[in-house]
Design a protein around this motif. Sequence first.
Motif, PDB file in Angstrom:
ATOM      1  N   TYR A  44     133.197  16.771  17.198  1.00  0.00           N
ATOM      2  CA  TYR A  44     132.937  16.724  15.807  1.00  0.00           C
ATOM      3  C   TYR A  44     133.054  15.220  15.387  1.00  0.00           C
ATOM      4  O   TYR A  44     132.346  14.546  14.667  1.00  0.00           O
ATOM      5  CB  TYR A  44     133.538  17.548  14.911  1.00  0.00           C
ATOM      6  CG  TYR A  44     133.530  17.409  13.456  1.00  0.00           C
ATOM      7  CD1 TYR A  44     132.182  17.876  12.829  1.00  0.00           C
ATOM      8  CD2 TYR A  44     134.362  16.626  12.625  1.00  0.00           C
ATOM      9  CE1 TYR A  44     131.989  17.585  11.542  1.00  0.00           C
ATOM     10  CE2 TYR A  44     134.202  16.595  11.207  1.00  0.00           C
ATOM     11  CZ  TYR A  44     132.969  16.959  10.709  1.00  0.00           C
ATOM     12  OH  TYR A  44     132.601  17.037   9.355  1.00  0.00           O
ATOM     13  N   ILE A  45     134.052  14.584  15.712  1.00  0.00           N
ATOM     14  CA  ILE A  45     134.444  13.304  15.419  1.00  0.00           C
ATOM     15  C   ILE A  45     133.124  12.296  15.905  1.00  0.00           C
ATOM     16  O   ILE A  45     132.876  11.462  15.465  1.00  0.00           O
ATOM     17  CB  ILE A  45     135.756  12.694  15.868  1.00  0.00           C
ATOM     18  CG1 ILE A  45     136.896  13.457  15.302  1.00  0.00           C
ATOM     19  CG2 ILE A  45     135.827  11.260  15.625  1.00  0.00           C
ATOM     20  CD1 ILE A  45     136.955  13.598  13.609  1.00  0.00           C
ATOM     21  N   ASN A  46     132.810  12.577  17.104  1.00  0.00           N
ATOM     22  CA  ASN A  46     131.677  11.708  17.749  1.00  0.00           C
ATOM     23  C   ASN A  46     130.321  11.727  17.053  1.00  0.00           C
ATOM     24  O   ASN A  46     129.725  11.088  16.974  1.00  0.00           O
ATOM     25  CB  ASN A  46     131.778  12.096  19.306  1.00  0.00           C
ATOM     26  CG  ASN A  46     132.841  11.462  19.988  1.00  0.00           C
ATOM     27  OD1 ASN A  46     133.541  10.647  19.615  1.00  0.00           O
ATOM     28  ND2 ASN A  46     133.177  12.187  21.035  1.00  0.00           N
ATOM     29  N   GLU A  47     130.201  13.320  16.819  1.00  0.00           N
ATOM     30  CA  GLU A  47     128.946  13.555  16.045  1.00  0.00           C
ATOM     31  C   GLU A  47     128.964  12.778  14.790  1.00  0.00           C
ATOM     32  O   GLU A  47     127.808  12.186  14.371  1.00  0.00           O
ATOM     33  CB  GLU A  47     128.758  14.892  15.935  1.00  0.00           C
ATOM     34  CG  GLU A  47     127.405  15.451  15.199  1.00  0.00           C
ATOM     35  CD  GLU A  47     127.306  16.943  15.062  1.00  0.00           C
ATOM     36  OE1 GLU A  47     126.794  17.443  14.095  1.00  0.00           O
ATOM     37  OE2 GLU A  47     128.148  17.712  15.799  1.00  0.00           O
ATOM     38  N   SER A  49     130.569  10.362  13.674  1.00  0.00           N
ATOM     39  CA  SER A  49     130.528   8.595  13.800  1.00  0.00           C
ATOM     40  C   SER A  49     129.383   8.098  13.993  1.00  0.00           C
ATOM     41  O   SER A  49     129.135   7.066  14.100  1.00  0.00           O
ATOM     42  CB  SER A  49     131.566   8.207  14.912  1.00  0.00           C
ATOM     43  OG  SER A  49     131.516   8.770  16.075  1.00  0.00           O
ATOM     44  N   ASN A  50     128.474   9.095  14.739  1.00  0.00           N
ATOM     45  CA  ASN A  50     126.994   8.505  15.260  1.00  0.00           C
ATOM     46  C   ASN A  50     125.871   8.664  14.022  1.00  0.00           C
ATOM     47  O   ASN A  50     124.810   8.414  14.494  1.00  0.00           O
ATOM     48  CB  ASN A  50     126.693   9.448  16.426  1.00  0.00           C
ATOM     49  CG  ASN A  50     127.298   8.760  17.701  1.00  0.00           C
ATOM     50  OD1 ASN A  50     127.669   7.542  17.698  1.00  0.00           O
ATOM     51  ND2 ASN A  50     127.692   9.486  18.672  1.00  0.00           N
ATOM     52  N   ILE A  51     126.184   9.418  12.917  1.00  0.00           N
ATOM     53  CA  ILE A  51     125.374   9.516  12.002  1.00  0.00           C
ATOM     54  C   ILE A  51     124.800   8.312  11.526  1.00  0.00           C
ATOM     55  O   ILE A  51     123.377   8.233  11.322  1.00  0.00           O
ATOM     56  CB  ILE A  51     125.835  10.404  10.830  1.00  0.00           C
ATOM     57  CG1 ILE A  51     126.230  11.770  11.425  1.00  0.00           C
ATOM     58  CG2 ILE A  51     125.143  10.424   9.672  1.00  0.00           C
ATOM     59  CD1 ILE A  51     127.034  12.710  10.163  1.00  0.00           C
ATOM     60  N   PRO A  52     125.426   7.358  11.259  1.00  0.00           N
ATOM     61  CA  PRO A  52     124.519   5.919  10.575  1.00  0.00           C
ATOM     62  C   PRO A  52     123.588   5.380  11.828  1.00  0.00           C
ATOM     63  O   PRO A  52     122.659   4.931  11.618  1.00  0.00           O
ATOM     64  CB  PRO A  52     125.983   5.079  10.522  1.00  0.00           C
ATOM     65  CG  PRO A  52     127.115   5.856  10.264  1.00  0.00           C
ATOM     66  CD  PRO A  52     126.881   7.190  11.130  1.00  0.00           C
ATOM     67  N   LEU A  53     124.182   5.694  12.973  1.00  0.00           N
ATOM     68  CA  LEU A  53     123.438   5.033  14.006  1.00  0.00           C
ATOM     69  C   LEU A  53     122.002   5.986  14.258  1.00  0.00           C
ATOM     70  O   LEU A  53     120.880   5.314  14.626  1.00  0.00           O
ATOM     71  CB  LEU A  53     123.851   4.963  15.508  1.00  0.00           C
ATOM     72  CG  LEU A  53     125.214   4.213  15.346  1.00  0.00           C
ATOM     73  CD1 LEU A  53     125.843   4.341  16.799  1.00  0.00           C
ATOM     74  CD2 LEU A  53     124.880   2.489  15.277  1.00  0.00           C
ATOM     75  N   ASP A  54     122.129   7.254  14.059  1.00  0.00           N
ATOM     76  CA  ASP A  54     120.902   8.001  14.225  1.00  0.00           C
ATOM     77  C   ASP A  54     120.208   7.884  12.878  1.00  0.00           C
ATOM     78  O   ASP A  54     119.017   7.802  13.269  1.00  0.00           O
ATOM     79  CB  ASP A  54     121.428   9.671  14.052  1.00  0.00           C
ATOM     80  CG  ASP A  54     122.308   9.710  15.524  1.00  0.00           C
ATOM     81  OD1 ASP A  54     121.840   9.054  16.549  1.00  0.00           O
ATOM     82  OD2 ASP A  54     122.956  10.885  15.465  1.00  0.00           O
ATOM     83  N   ASN A  55     120.678   7.669  11.825  1.00  0.00           N
ATOM     84  CA  ASN A  55     119.900   7.379  10.694  1.00  0.00           C
ATOM     85  C   ASN A  55     119.044   6.064  10.865  1.00  0.00           C
ATOM     86  O   ASN A  55     117.796   5.951  10.428  1.00  0.00           O
ATOM     87  CB  ASN A  55     120.600   7.189   9.655  1.00  0.00           C
ATOM     88  CG  ASN A  55     119.995   7.263   8.212  1.00  0.00           C
ATOM     89  OD1 ASN A  55     118.931   7.697   8.168  1.00  0.00           O
ATOM     90  ND2 ASN A  55     120.617   7.060   7.167  1.00  0.00           N
ATOM     91  N   GLN A  56     119.665   5.077  11.467  1.00  0.00           N
ATOM     92  CA  GLN A  56     118.807   3.571  11.663  1.00  0.00           C
ATOM     93  C   GLN A  56     117.698   4.010  12.543  1.00  0.00           C
ATOM     94  O   GLN A  56     116.511   3.280  12.272  1.00  0.00           O
ATOM     95  CB  GLN A  56     119.702   2.717  11.938  1.00  0.00           C
ATOM     96  CG  GLN A  56     120.557   2.144  11.222  1.00  0.00           C
ATOM     97  CD  GLN A  56     121.457   0.982  11.627  1.00  0.00           C
ATOM     98  OE1 GLN A  56     121.482   0.965  12.954  1.00  0.00           O
ATOM     99  NE2 GLN A  56     122.255   0.226  10.803  1.00  0.00           N
TER     100      GLN A  56
END
Length: 61
Positions: A44-47, A49-56
């Motif tokens: 969950y923490i990894n998922e 933490s990757n939200i801003p990168l996926d949004n870009q």
Amino acid sequence: MLKFVKNYMDSIAGIEIYPIISLLIFFTFFVVLFWWVFTAKKDYINEVSNIPLDNQKDQIS
């Protein structure tokens, strides 16, 4: 000025409970937050933490 505030605060009945309540709320919040951090699943923490990168990536495409 400070003497006025002290005298004014002394005239309020039951005011001594407010600092105790605020300390308890503060302490409880951080104990719960500390507990959540150590019990959170790493996936969950990894998922999250990757939200801003996926949004870009979505904005570039």
